[in-house]
Design an enzyme around this catalytic site. Structure first.
Site, mmCIF file in Angstrom:
data_model
loop_
_atom_site.group_PDB
_atom_site.id
_atom_site.type_symbol
_atom_site.label_atom_id
_atom_site.label_comp_id
_atom_site.label_asym_id
_atom_site.label_seq_id
_atom_site.Cartn_x
_atom_site.Cartn_y
_atom_site.Cartn_z
ATOM 1 N N TYR A 24 52.372 68.918 72.989
ATOM 2 C CA TYR A 24 53.598 69.642 73.484
ATOM 3 C C TYR A 24 54.943 68.847 73.658
ATOM 4 O O TYR A 24 54.650 67.539 73.288
ATOM 5 C CB TYR A 24 53.216 70.128 75.106
ATOM 6 C CG TYR A 24 53.628 69.238 76.307
ATOM 7 C CD1 TYR A 24 52.769 68.443 76.334
ATOM 8 C CD2 TYR A 24 54.701 68.933 76.904
ATOM 9 C CE1 TYR A 24 52.774 67.386 77.579
ATOM 10 C CE2 TYR A 24 54.713 68.058 77.580
ATOM 11 C CZ TYR A 24 53.960 67.263 78.041
ATOM 12 O OH TYR A 24 54.043 66.422 79.009
ATOM 13 N N CYS A 25 55.961 69.349 73.758
ATOM 14 C CA CYS A 25 57.341 68.834 73.583
ATOM 15 C C CYS A 25 58.220 69.376 74.635
ATOM 16 O O CYS A 25 57.900 69.277 75.886
ATOM 17 C CB CYS A 25 57.791 68.494 72.396
ATOM 18 S SG CYS A 25 57.925 70.094 71.404
ATOM 19 N N ARG A 26 59.559 69.506 74.129
ATOM 20 C CA ARG A 26 60.553 70.015 75.138
ATOM 21 C C ARG A 26 60.349 71.448 75.635
ATOM 22 O O ARG A 26 61.289 71.874 76.178
ATOM 23 C CB ARG A 26 61.886 69.276 74.447
ATOM 24 C CG ARG A 26 62.204 68.103 74.397
ATOM 25 C CD ARG A 26 63.370 67.700 73.842
ATOM 26 N NE ARG A 26 63.484 66.291 73.643
ATOM 27 C CZ ARG A 26 64.408 65.687 72.893
ATOM 28 N NH1 ARG A 26 64.920 66.437 71.916
ATOM 29 N NH2 ARG A 26 64.606 64.389 72.869
#
Lengths: 222, 222
Positions: free
Chosen positions: A182-184
DNA sequence: ATTATATTCAATAAATCTATTGAATTCTTG
DNA sequence: CAAGAATTCAATAGATTTATTGAATATAAT
C-alpha cells in the site's frame, strides 16, 4: 428595505466570503498536491518542493496561501521550517473534495487509468480480508512510502521499505508469503510499482487501495 | 529522468487539475450561496437571483460555472430552467467546507455572532430531545423556510409557515405548546426571527440548529 | 562577526476571474 | 408564425492569480 436588512445582507456576505476563502486556498492543483503530501507527513519547504517538483519560491508562496487560510501550520525547526496540516478535518475535506471530483467528473477515472496503467493488472485486497489474513500470518503488509511518511503514521504490522529502496532490499521479505503493498491511497502509483517489481521476482502480490487516511476514516486503527 | 517518468508527472498533474476544478467552482461567495440555496431546493435562475440578490445575468454565469464542474444540473421546465445539485455528495462537500471554515477561521464565529445577533437569546434544543418531546406531543415543530424548500424535503411532523407569512398566520399555531423553529441550519436567521415574533406573543420557543441536511447527516430520517 | 543555507519578500508580465451591459437565443403560448 | 419571457452569450474593464526572477531575511555553524 430597512437599514438593518441591508446590514444582515452584509453580514451574510461576510460569512460566505469566509467560506469561500477555504475553497479558494484549495483551488489550485499545486496547493492540493502540497496538501496531499502534508496529509501523509509534515515536511520542510524544500522537501515539499522536491516532491511536488516545483521551485522553492513557488512552493513557499503556495504554502503561505494555505497558511493564510489556516489549512496548514508552520513551525521553525533549526534552519528549516516545517509545515503540517492544521487539523485532521483538513485532510478530511481534501479527501471529500477528491471523492466528489471522482464522482462528478468522468475525466477523473480516465486520468486515473492513464496514470495508474497497471490499475487492473494485480489483485486488490479489502481492508477486512487483509486484517484476517494478517491475523492468520498469511501475508506481509508492505508500506512503500518514503520513510518520513511511514514514521508519521502507518497501518498496523506494516513493514516499511520505500519504493526507491525496494529493489535492493528484497532479501528482507519472506519468500513464501503474499506481499500486500500500500502507499498513499488510490491516486498513488508506488504500490503498483512495488507489485510489478515483486511479481517479477516470483512473489504473490496484492494491493490495498486505501492509504493511511482512508484506512482511518473507514474506522480502522493505526 | 526517462520519458515515462515525465509522462507519469503529466498524468498526475492532470489529476490534481481535475480535483482543483471542483474547488475552483466553489471558490466564490456567490456560488457558495447558490449551492446553499440549491441544497434546500431546486430553483429557477430568476428565483435564485432574487434570493441571492444578484442580477440574473450574473447568476446565470455563476450557475454555468457550477454546471461545468458538474456540481449542479439544469433541466428545462416550460419557460424556466430549473437548477439542482448534481448529487447528495455535493451538499455533503459544501457542509464539510463550511465546517472546516468554522473550525479553522476564528472570523467565522465572529461573523456568525454579528449575523445572528440573537444567537444566544433563545433556548436551543437538540435533535434527540426534540424527537422525544414531539413523541410526547409537548411541542410543535415549525419549518419557517419558503414553501418550495419545505416541499423539497422537511423534518418529520414539521408544520410549514414561511417566515414572511408567520405574522399573519399565528392563529394556526396551538397557543398552549412550545414552538420549536428551524430553518436552513446554523447559518440561517429565519428561525431566530420566528422565535422573536412568537416569544413576543407569549409562546414558549426554542430553536433546532440543524437544517434538513445536517439532520439527515446526523442519521435521522425525513 | 562572518559565512552558508533555508525561506520569504518584492516586482513583474501573462493569464484568469468578476460584474455589468445590452444583444442574441430558445423556448412557450396565442 | 409572431410575440413575449427566461436565460444565455459576448464584450469590456478592473481586479486577482500565477510562475519567475533576484534580492532580503533569519538562523546555524565556523
Amino acid at each position: 428595505m430597512t437599514i438593518s436588512t441591508n446590514d444582515k445582507r452584509w453580514h451574510k456576505e461576510q460569512l460566505y466570503s469566509l467560506f469561500s476563502q477555504i475553497a479558494n486556498a484549495m483551488a489550485n492543483p499545486h496547493r492540493l498536491e502540497l496538501m496531499d503530501l502534508l496529509a501523509q507527513a509534515p515536511r520542510t519547504v524544500e522537501a515539499l518542493a522536491n516532491e511536488a517538483q516545483m521551485s522553492v519560491a513557488n512552493t513557499s508562496q503556495h504554502l503561505q496561501r494555505l497558511k493564510q487560510a489556516r489549512l496548514v501550520l508552520d513551525e521553525r525547526e533549526g534552519v528549516y521550517i516545517r509545515y503540517r496540516l492544521a487539523a485532521p478535518s483538513v485532510a478530511g475535506l481534501w479527501l471529500n473534495l477528491r471523492e466528489v471530483a471522482a464522482g462528478q467528473l468522468a475525466e477523473v477515472e480516465q486520468a486515473l487509468n492513464a496514470y495508474r496503467s497497471q490499475l487492473h493488472e494485480f489483485e486488490q485486497i479489502s481492508a477486512d480480508v487483509l486484517l484476517t489474513r494478517l491475523r492468520q500470518n498469511e501475508v506481509v503488509l508492505l508500506d512503500v512510502r518514503p520513510t518520513v511518511e511511514y514514521e508519521a503514521g502507518h497501518l498496523p504490522e506494516a513493514v516499511s521499505i520505500p519504493i526507491d529502496e525496494l529493489e535492493h532490499r528484497l532479501a528482507e521479505l519472506p519468500p513464501d508469503k503474499t506481499i500486500v503493498a500500500y502507499c498513499r491511497g488510490p491516486y498513488c502509483v508506488y504500490a503498483d510499482e512495488a507489485m510489478e517489481l515483486l511479481a517479477a521476482q516470483g512473489w504473490p502480490v496484492a494491493r490495498l487501495e486505501e492509504g493511511v487516511w482512508e484506512w482511518q476514516q473507514a474506522g480502522y486503527a493505526l
